[in-house]
Design a protein around this motif. Sequence first.
Motif, PDB file in Angstrom:
ATOM      1  N   PRO A 195      -3.620   3.333  14.405  1.00 21.76           N
ATOM      2  CA  PRO A 195      -4.233   2.120  13.844  1.00 21.76           C
ATOM      3  C   PRO A 195      -4.148   2.039  12.331  1.00 21.76           C
ATOM      4  O   PRO A 195      -4.416   0.982  11.751  1.00 21.76           O
ATOM      5  CB  PRO A 195      -5.692   2.232  14.315  1.00 21.76           C
ATOM      6  N   ASN A 196      -3.775   3.138  11.686  1.00 20.55           N
ATOM      7  CA  ASN A 196      -3.603   3.110  10.236  1.00 20.55           C
ATOM      8  C   ASN A 196      -2.360   2.328   9.811  1.00 20.55           C
ATOM      9  O   ASN A 196      -2.249   1.888   8.667  1.00 20.55           O
ATOM     10  CB  ASN A 196      -3.488   4.531   9.686  1.00 20.55           C
ATOM     11  N   ILE A 197      -1.400   2.159  10.723  1.00 18.58           N
ATOM     12  CA  ILE A 197      -0.180   1.414  10.400  1.00 18.58           C
ATOM     13  C   ILE A 197      -0.501  -0.077  10.350  1.00 18.58           C
ATOM     14  O   ILE A 197      -0.926  -0.674  11.342  1.00 18.58           O
ATOM     15  CB  ILE A 197       0.931   1.665  11.436  1.00 18.58           C
ATOM     16  N   GLN A 198      -0.284  -0.677   9.203  1.00 20.09           N
ATOM     17  CA  GLN A 198      -0.578  -2.100   9.004  1.00 20.09           C
ATOM     18  C   GLN A 198       0.678  -2.975   9.035  1.00 20.09           C
ATOM     19  O   GLN A 198       0.595  -4.172   9.286  1.00 20.09           O
ATOM     20  CB  GLN A 198      -1.299  -2.299   7.671  1.00 20.09           C
ATOM     21  N   LYS A 199       1.842  -2.353   8.775  1.00 19.49           N
ATOM     22  CA  LYS A 199       3.073  -3.149   8.726  1.00 19.49           C
ATOM     23  C   LYS A 199       4.252  -2.327   9.196  1.00 19.49           C
ATOM     24  O   LYS A 199       4.381  -1.140   8.858  1.00 19.49           O
ATOM     25  CB  LYS A 199       3.336  -3.656   7.302  1.00 19.49           C
ATOM     26  N   LEU A 200       5.119  -2.959   9.965  1.00 15.96           N
ATOM     27  CA  LEU A 200       6.418  -2.406  10.349  1.00 15.96           C
ATOM     28  C   LEU A 200       7.500  -3.271   9.727  1.00 15.96           C
ATOM     29  O   LEU A 200       7.577  -4.473   9.983  1.00 15.96           O
ATOM     30  CB  LEU A 200       6.575  -2.405  11.868  1.00 15.96           C
ATOM     31  N   ILE A 237       2.420   1.614   5.822  1.00  9.78           N
ATOM     32  CA  ILE A 237       3.646   0.838   6.021  1.00  9.78           C
ATOM     33  C   ILE A 237       4.745   1.767   6.499  1.00  9.78           C
ATOM     34  O   ILE A 237       5.033   2.790   5.867  1.00  9.78           O
ATOM     35  CB  ILE A 237       4.075   0.121   4.725  1.00  9.78           C
ATOM     36  N   LEU A 238       5.359   1.391   7.618  1.00 13.81           N
ATOM     37  CA  LEU A 238       6.485   2.129   8.185  1.00 13.81           C
ATOM     38  C   LEU A 238       7.736   1.279   8.025  1.00 13.81           C
ATOM     39  O   LEU A 238       7.812   0.174   8.543  1.00 13.81           O
ATOM     40  CB  LEU A 238       6.231   2.425   9.663  1.00 13.81           C
ATOM     41  N   ASP A 239       8.714   1.809   7.311  1.00 16.09           N
ATOM     42  CA  ASP A 239       9.944   1.074   7.002  1.00 16.09           C
ATOM     43  C   ASP A 239      11.122   1.764   7.686  1.00 16.09           C
ATOM     44  O   ASP A 239      11.488   2.887   7.331  1.00 16.09           O
ATOM     45  CB  ASP A 239      10.144   1.035   5.483  1.00 16.09           C
ATOM     46  N   LEU A 240      11.689   1.086   8.673  1.00 18.89           N
ATOM     47  CA  LEU A 240      12.859   1.579   9.410  1.00 18.89           C
ATOM     48  C   LEU A 240      13.984   0.556   9.348  1.00 18.89           C
ATOM     49  O   LEU A 240      14.773   0.414  10.274  1.00 18.89           O
ATOM     50  CB  LEU A 240      12.468   1.867  10.871  1.00 18.89           C
ATOM     51  N   SER A 241      14.074  -0.112   8.232  1.00 25.86           N
ATOM     52  CA  SER A 241      14.977  -1.243   8.070  1.00 25.86           C
ATOM     53  C   SER A 241      16.407  -0.819   7.765  1.00 25.86           C
ATOM     54  O   SER A 241      16.703   0.356   7.542  1.00 25.86           O
ATOM     55  CB  SER A 241      14.465  -2.150   6.946  1.00 25.86           C
TER      56      SER A 241
END
Length: 286
Positions: free
Chosen positions: A236-241, A212-216
Amino acid sequence: MNKSKTFSYEYDEYEDGTKGAHTLIDDLLADPDFSGLTELSIGNWGDCWEESCQPIIDGIISHAKEFSHIRSLFIGDMDFEECEVSWIIQGNYGGLWAALPELTELTIKGSTDLELGAVSHEKLESLTIICGGLPNSVIESVKNARLPGLKKLILYIGSDNYGFEGDCETIRSLLDTMDFPKLEYLGIVDSEMQDEMTETVLGSRYMDQIHILDLSCGTLSDKGGALLLEALPAHPNIQKLDAHYHYLSTGMMQRLAALPIETELSEQNKPDNYRGEVWMNAMLTE
C-alpha cells in the motif's frame, strides 16, 4: 525559485576546434546568468562522440567555490540528433562528490568511459543515469554508494550491444546490497528484459519502502503486467506505477489502470514478428 539554463555549443562554434569541452567552463563562468542559477545543464560540448566531457568535470571541481550555488546538475543533456546516447563520451566523476557538497540532483547521460568512483555525498537526493547500456563498473559504484539522503534513483539498463554487461542477477545483487534508507522513487528502466527485471524489483526489500515504482521505457509485456497485478496490492505504500513505453495488451493496461494507484501507461507498442520470432525493443539503446 529555481533558475535553470543549458550551456552547449552549436556546430559552427566548435567545428574549427576553438571551442569544446576545454573552453565550456570558462564560457559558462563568464555568462552573466550563471551566478543566479540553481539548475545547470551541460549539453553538446562539441564532437562529444570523440571528445570526453572530462575537462568539464575537472573544471567544475577546480572551480568548486564558483559552483557552490548549483543544486541540480545534468551533464550530457542532448538529443539523438546531436549525438546518440551510446556515442556520448563521459568521464570520471570521482572528484565531484566532495567538490559540490550542496548538490541535491545529478543526471548523467551516456555511459561510454563513465566512472562514478567512490560515491559518497550527504545531501544528494536524486541520481539518474541515462544510457543505452549500464556497465558493471557503474552498477558496482551505485551498489557501494554512501548516499544517506537519496530519495530518487533511476537507472537505464539498456542493451548488451551498447554496454550492459549483466543480467537480472546483477540487478538483484544491486538491490540487495545498496543502502538508501530514504529512497522513495525507484526506477529500473529501459531494459530489453523488462518482465524479468520487474520480477527482480518486486522481490526487493525496497518494495516496502518506495512510493513510486518506475519500470518504464522497456519491453514490459503482459507477463510482467500479471506480476504487477499480483504484487502491488500487497504494498500500500506504492502510490504510482510508471510503465510508459511498454508492450502491454490493451486488456492488461485496463486491469493495471484499475488499481487504486496512479498509473502512467502511455506509449503502447506492438511487438514485431519476423520469420516467426517476436521482437521487442527498449526505448533507448544506441
